[in-house]
Design a protein around this motif. Structure first.
Motif, PDB file in Angstrom:
ATOM      1  N   HIS A  14      -5.864  -1.425   3.437  1.00 38.04           N
ATOM      2  CA  HIS A  14      -6.555  -1.943   2.253  1.00 38.04           C
ATOM      3  C   HIS A  14      -6.904  -3.394   2.541  1.00 38.04           C
ATOM      4  N   LEU A  36      -2.786  -0.233  -6.958  1.00 34.64           N
ATOM      5  CA  LEU A  36      -4.174  -0.008  -6.541  1.00 34.64           C
ATOM      6  C   LEU A  36      -4.914   0.849  -7.565  1.00 34.64           C
ATOM      7  N   LEU A  44       0.815  -0.904   2.191  1.00 38.46           N
ATOM      8  CA  LEU A  44      -0.570  -1.302   2.428  1.00 38.46           C
ATOM      9  C   LEU A  44      -0.606  -2.152   3.691  1.00 38.46           C
TER      10      LEU A  44
END
Length: 298
Positions: free
Chosen positions: A35, A47, A70
């Protein structure tokens, strides 16, 4: 970092001499999701993704007892093209298993749920994760990003900055997966040396927080053996027995030659005095400490 009156949890831990051995969170499976934008304070949970896909990935990860992190390249490079995801599994054989995919749409992340249900492939190099999650704790960003830069310059294809891995006070933290090895208290120079040694099959005790397939006292026992007998490969010490008597632990380790065949490590566990353990958490907390009392060759 000491120029202002602001509290930094990593400075506090280093000033107190907080022991790192025995502080690696337990885990055998990791899900990585690239991400490139800013990371919410709570990582994947925060998210904004297509709801059904997000729920599918979350439930599959829960069922596999996998941790979702992430990730992004240092400096947020690779801003074009599909983003990547991975499922990484620790394997007792030492090979480790990995499954990689790409995603352009949220729905593509459904492949993670499928990958969590299959073994994955061996033969991939390990992944080097550097916690740099500043929204979660400032020390992770201030100390983690220079480490991410240094490691990326040396191993650009292996290194990812990642969201919160635990133990903010031990920043900079590096996790080698799927080996399942936590290192802490690193800076740019020591991180390169530590990882270089790790990749050469030599785990050192100095910055070791622990192996994620072991429980805290077992992690501390392996660190004690490494300190006493010198660096060793990830699987050169095996826990064969753990016994507890009140606050006393005896961990028996089996070593591969040329290390001793059997070693008993004796520890005393106790609760450290309360301190502020994170930058954002003003409340004080306590931590469990494992103090070495003896190492005996059986």
């Amino acid at each position: 970092m000491n120029a202002s009156c602001r509290f930094w949890c990593a400075d506090g831990a280093r000033g107190r001499g907080d022991p790192m051995a025995g502080t690696a969170p337990r885990g055998l499976v990791w899900v990585l999701i690239e991400h490139r934008g800013g990371w919410p304070v709570n990582g994947f949970d925060g998210l904004e993704l297509e709801p059904e896909t997000k729920a599918l990935v979350f439930s599959a990860a829960q069922a596999a007892k996998a941790r979702i992190l992430l990730v992004r390249r240092h400096g947020r490079r690779s801003l074009e093209g599909p983003r990547r995801w991975a499922v990484l599994r620790h394997d007792d054989s030492g090979d480790g298993r990995q499954h990689w995919g790409t995603w352009s749409r949220d729905e593509d992340l459904a492949g993670i749920a499928t990958a969590l249900g299959v073994p994955g492939e061996t033969g991939h190099p390990p992944v080097l994760l550097v916690c740099a999650h500043g929204q979660h704790d400032p020390c992770c960003a201030v100390r983690g990003r220079p480490v991410g830069r240094a490691l990326s310059e040396r191993w650009p294809d292996l290194v990812w900055e990642c969201s919160h891995v635990g133990g903010d006070r031990f920043a900079a933290n590096v996790v080698v997966v799927p080996d399942g090895v936590y290192y802490g208290g690193l800076d740019a120079e020591s991180s390169v040396t530590t990882v270089e040694e790790h990749l050469a099959g030599r785990v050192h005790a100095e910055h070791l927080r622990g192996y994620t397939d072991l429980f805290p006292p077992q992690q501390a026992a392996v660190a004690a053996a490494l300190e006493r007998f010198g660096p060793a490969g990830r699987h050169d010490w095996t826990v064969t027995e753990s016994a507890r008597d009140g606050d006393r632990w005896r961990i028996r380790l089996a070593g591969r030659p040329p290390r001793p065949g059997l070693v008993d490590v004796e520890l005393r566990s106790h609760t450290a005095p309360p301190h502020q353990l994170t930058c954002h958490g003003p409340a004080t907390s306590t931590a469990r400490v494992y103090e070495l009392t003896a190492v005996r060759v059986v």
